[in-house]
Design a protein around this motif. Structure first.
Motif, mmCIF file in Angstrom:
data_model
loop_
_atom_site.group_PDB
_atom_site.id
_atom_site.type_symbol
_atom_site.label_atom_id
_atom_site.label_comp_id
_atom_site.label_asym_id
_atom_site.label_seq_id
_atom_site.Cartn_x
_atom_site.Cartn_y
_atom_site.Cartn_z
ATOM 1 N N GLY A 136 0.925 -0.915 -0.104
ATOM 2 C CA GLY A 136 0.566 -0.215 -0.072
ATOM 3 C C GLY A 136 0.949 1.699 -0.285
ATOM 4 N N LEU A 137 1.966 1.106 0.708
ATOM 5 C CA LEU A 137 2.358 2.449 0.648
ATOM 6 C C LEU A 137 4.003 2.870 -0.424
ATOM 7 C CD1 LEU A 137 4.719 1.691 4.317
ATOM 8 C CD2 LEU A 137 2.444 3.164 3.567
ATOM 9 N N VAL A 138 4.173 1.860 -1.065
ATOM 10 C CA VAL A 138 4.569 2.079 -2.085
ATOM 11 C C VAL A 138 3.442 2.825 -3.387
ATOM 12 C CG1 VAL A 138 5.510 0.641 -4.427
ATOM 13 C CG2 VAL A 138 6.055 -0.128 -1.934
ATOM 14 N N ALA A 139 2.192 1.612 -3.717
ATOM 15 C CA ALA A 139 0.876 2.512 -4.507
ATOM 16 C C ALA A 139 1.006 3.476 -4.509
ATOM 17 C CB ALA A 139 0.344 1.712 -4.578
ATOM 18 N N GLN A 140 1.176 4.174 -2.978
ATOM 19 C CA GLN A 140 0.348 5.927 -2.540
ATOM 20 C C GLN A 140 2.136 6.491 -3.422
ATOM 21 O OE1 GLN A 140 -1.243 6.606 1.560
ATOM 22 N NE2 GLN A 140 -0.670 3.897 1.549
ATOM 23 N N MET A 141 3.488 5.438 -3.488
ATOM 24 C CA MET A 141 4.374 6.467 -3.472
ATOM 25 C C MET A 141 4.176 7.293 -5.580
ATOM 26 S SD MET A 141 7.496 4.403 -2.349
ATOM 27 C CE MET A 141 7.689 4.077 -0.342
ATOM 28 N N ILE A 142 3.559 6.474 -6.346
ATOM 29 C CA ILE A 142 3.282 6.865 -7.286
ATOM 30 C C ILE A 142 2.619 8.405 -7.289
ATOM 31 C CG2 ILE A 142 2.126 5.875 -9.189
ATOM 32 C CD1 ILE A 142 2.196 3.832 -8.651
ATOM 33 N N ASP A 143 3.683 9.216 -8.551
ATOM 34 C CA ASP A 143 3.422 10.399 -9.013
ATOM 35 C C ASP A 143 2.748 10.815 -7.527
ATOM 36 O OD1 ASP A 143 3.268 10.127 -11.597
ATOM 37 O OD2 ASP A 143 0.868 9.154 -11.139
ATOM 38 N N THR A 144 4.517 10.705 -6.718
ATOM 39 C CA THR A 144 3.818 11.370 -4.863
ATOM 40 C C THR A 144 4.881 12.985 -4.931
ATOM 41 O OG1 THR A 144 3.009 9.783 -4.179
ATOM 42 C CG2 THR A 144 4.341 11.019 -2.653
ATOM 43 N N PRO A 145 4.594 14.156 -4.470
ATOM 44 C CA PRO A 145 6.097 15.138 -4.172
ATOM 45 C C PRO A 145 6.267 14.803 -3.833
ATOM 46 C CG PRO A 145 3.320 16.136 -3.823
ATOM 47 C CD PRO A 145 3.429 14.508 -4.814
ATOM 48 N N ALA A 146 7.702 15.531 -3.486
ATOM 49 C CA ALA A 146 9.281 15.286 -2.120
ATOM 50 C C ALA A 146 8.745 15.096 -0.635
ATOM 51 C CB ALA A 146 9.847 16.192 -2.715
ATOM 52 N N LEU A 147 7.874 15.820 -0.496
ATOM 53 C CA LEU A 147 6.832 15.350 0.534
ATOM 54 C C LEU A 147 6.631 14.654 1.355
ATOM 55 C CD1 LEU A 147 7.522 17.282 3.795
ATOM 56 C CD2 LEU A 147 4.826 19.182 2.998
ATOM 57 N N ALA A 148 5.966 14.446 0.499
ATOM 58 C CA ALA A 148 4.399 12.994 0.940
ATOM 59 C C ALA A 148 5.635 11.697 0.807
ATOM 60 C CB ALA A 148 3.107 13.268 -0.389
ATOM 61 N N PHE A 149 6.473 11.874 -0.391
ATOM 62 C CA PHE A 149 7.373 10.609 -0.820
ATOM 63 C C PHE A 149 8.065 10.162 0.615
ATOM 64 C CE2 PHE A 149 11.060 8.505 -2.638
ATOM 65 C CZ PHE A 149 10.073 7.131 -2.671
ATOM 66 N N ASN A 150 8.263 11.329 0.962
ATOM 67 C CA ASN A 150 9.404 11.525 2.355
ATOM 68 C C ASN A 150 8.660 10.476 3.419
ATOM 69 O OD1 ASN A 150 12.175 12.039 4.166
ATOM 70 N ND2 ASN A 150 10.274 13.409 4.713
ATOM 71 N N ASP A 151 7.228 11.080 3.814
ATOM 72 C CA ASP A 151 6.480 10.121 4.770
ATOM 73 C C ASP A 151 5.950 9.143 4.234
ATOM 74 O OD1 ASP A 151 6.353 12.955 6.419
ATOM 75 O OD2 ASP A 151 4.593 13.025 5.028
ATOM 76 N N LEU A 152 5.570 8.629 3.175
ATOM 77 C CA LEU A 152 5.544 7.726 2.560
ATOM 78 C C LEU A 152 6.923 6.747 3.027
ATOM 79 C CD1 LEU A 152 3.924 7.822 -0.561
ATOM 80 C CD2 LEU A 152 2.679 7.169 1.480
ATOM 81 N N THR A 205 15.663 12.206 8.297
ATOM 82 C CA THR A 205 14.415 13.037 6.764
ATOM 83 C C THR A 205 14.919 14.924 6.964
ATOM 84 O OG1 THR A 205 12.926 11.306 8.291
ATOM 85 C CG2 THR A 205 12.063 13.928 7.072
ATOM 86 N N SER A 206 15.673 15.404 7.195
ATOM 87 C CA SER A 206 15.261 16.895 7.226
ATOM 88 C C SER A 206 16.157 16.630 5.723
ATOM 89 C CB SER A 206 15.804 17.830 8.883
ATOM 90 O OG SER A 206 17.384 17.281 8.908
ATOM 91 N N LEU A 207 17.945 16.588 5.741
ATOM 92 C CA LEU A 207 18.744 15.799 4.908
ATOM 93 C C LEU A 207 18.015 15.668 4.102
ATOM 94 C CD1 LEU A 207 21.830 14.504 7.592
ATOM 95 C CD2 LEU A 207 21.040 16.970 6.408
ATOM 96 N N LEU A 208 17.249 14.731 4.174
ATOM 97 C CA LEU A 208 16.913 14.141 2.610
ATOM 98 C C LEU A 208 16.006 14.907 2.247
ATOM 99 C CD1 LEU A 208 15.811 10.045 3.654
ATOM 100 C CD2 LEU A 208 17.448 11.247 2.129
ATOM 101 N N LEU A 209 15.030 15.646 2.537
ATOM 102 C CA LEU A 209 14.354 16.761 1.901
ATOM 103 C C LEU A 209 14.947 17.762 1.594
ATOM 104 C CD1 LEU A 209 10.946 16.950 5.390
ATOM 105 C CD2 LEU A 209 10.993 16.546 2.603
ATOM 106 N N ALA A 210 15.698 18.156 2.434
ATOM 107 C CA ALA A 210 16.301 19.474 1.680
ATOM 108 C C ALA A 210 16.949 18.861 -0.204
ATOM 109 C CB ALA A 210 17.407 20.221 2.413
ATOM 110 N N ALA A 211 17.246 18.041 0.183
ATOM 111 C CA ALA A 211 17.932 17.202 -0.932
ATOM 112 C C ALA A 211 16.642 16.526 -1.983
ATOM 113 C CB ALA A 211 18.815 16.270 -1.070
ATOM 114 N N GLU A 212 15.486 16.821 -1.641
ATOM 115 C CA GLU A 212 14.445 16.018 -3.113
ATOM 116 C C GLU A 212 14.329 17.231 -3.552
ATOM 117 O OE1 GLU A 212 11.454 14.001 -0.366
ATOM 118 O OE2 GLU A 212 13.013 12.156 -0.289
ATOM 119 N N HIS A 213 14.098 18.119 -2.210
ATOM 120 C CA HIS A 213 13.531 19.537 -2.791
ATOM 121 C C HIS A 213 14.546 20.384 -4.426
ATOM 122 C CE1 HIS A 213 10.413 20.473 -0.811
ATOM 123 N NE2 HIS A 213 10.653 19.805 0.556
ATOM 124 N N VAL A 214 16.058 19.990 -4.275
ATOM 125 C CA VAL A 214 16.707 20.239 -5.220
ATOM 126 C C VAL A 214 17.229 19.456 -5.836
ATOM 127 C CG1 VAL A 214 17.592 22.281 -3.084
ATOM 128 C CG2 VAL A 214 18.270 20.436 -3.522
#
Length: 233
Positions: free
Chosen positions: A130-146, A175-184
């Protein structure tokens, strides 16, 4: 002990006494500790010294204070967020490098995946699906939570509390490092699709009971994700 406490009178004496009681097995997880006044009287220390010692142990996750008459201050049964707090501080102070975090995550994720593949749990696997299915077409912030939920679910499947808690601590630390990196990230959509495919492959390897493949894919996934987001150095 009381005589020494009367001489020194600092919170270190209270801290030494309480940690000694735990290390010597005199108090077990969940044991309710004496109240502040009783400890101060027993050790010949000031109540402020007792409070300071309690603050230190609480910050370390060694004791917890629960509300209500049945609560009070008790020896912790779980490490809680203590690992995460300590790791974040050490990362901030550059005493632990991104390279070390990456390598440790690879070891822990491999171990969790291998144990999970030895005895696949269909309920947990359905949660991962279920988590993998939600990752499709997901923006970075939501993807990080999943992604966080995915790796914590895998850690629980390993049935090793220390591996689980270390995984939680390290994942929260990055988490914060990944989020910052995902945005760029230069091409987030492509990277997200690659990471989603890697998650799906890990789930299938666990479901198939392929211990070696599940472990290898999990370690490679951490290596790839950290490298792609510039967190390997």
């Amino acid at each position: 002990m009381g005589a020494m406490a009367a001489v020194v009178g600092g919170y270190e004496v209270v801290l030494d006494y309480l940690t000694g009681e735990i290390l010597q097995g005199h108090v077990a997880p969940g044991t309710r500790l004496p109240n502040e006044r009783e400890l101060a009287s027993r050790l010949g220390a000031s109540r402020s010294a007792v409070r300071e010692a309690m603050k230190v142990l609480r910050a370390q996750g060694v004791i917890v204070t629960l509300p209500g008459a049945a609560g009070g201050t008790r020896v912790a049964s779980e490490p809680g967020d203590a690992f995460g707090h300590m790791l974040k501080l050490h990362v901030a102070l550059d005493t632990i490098s991104n390279r070390e975090l990456t390598h440790t995550r690879m070891v822990l994720e491999r171990a969790s995946a291998e144990v999970a593949a030895e005895q696949p749990d269909e309920t947990a696997l359905a949660e991962l699906d279920g988590l993998v299915a939600q990752m499709i077409d997901t923006p970075a912030l939501a993807f990080n939570d999943l992604d966080t939920a995915f790796h914590l679910t895998m850690a629980r499947m390993g049935h090793n509390r220390l591996v689980r808690d270390l995984t939680v601590a390290i994942r929260e630390t990055v988490t914060s490092l990944l989020l910052a990196a995902e945005h760029v990230a230069p091409d987030w959509d492509t990277l997200r699709d690659e990471l989603t495919a890697e998650h799906r492959a890990i789930v299938e390897a666990i479901r198939a009971g392929d211990v070696d493949l599940a472990g290898r894919l999990s370690a490679e996934h951490i290596r790839h994700s950290h490298a792609a987001l510039g967190l390997s150095e």
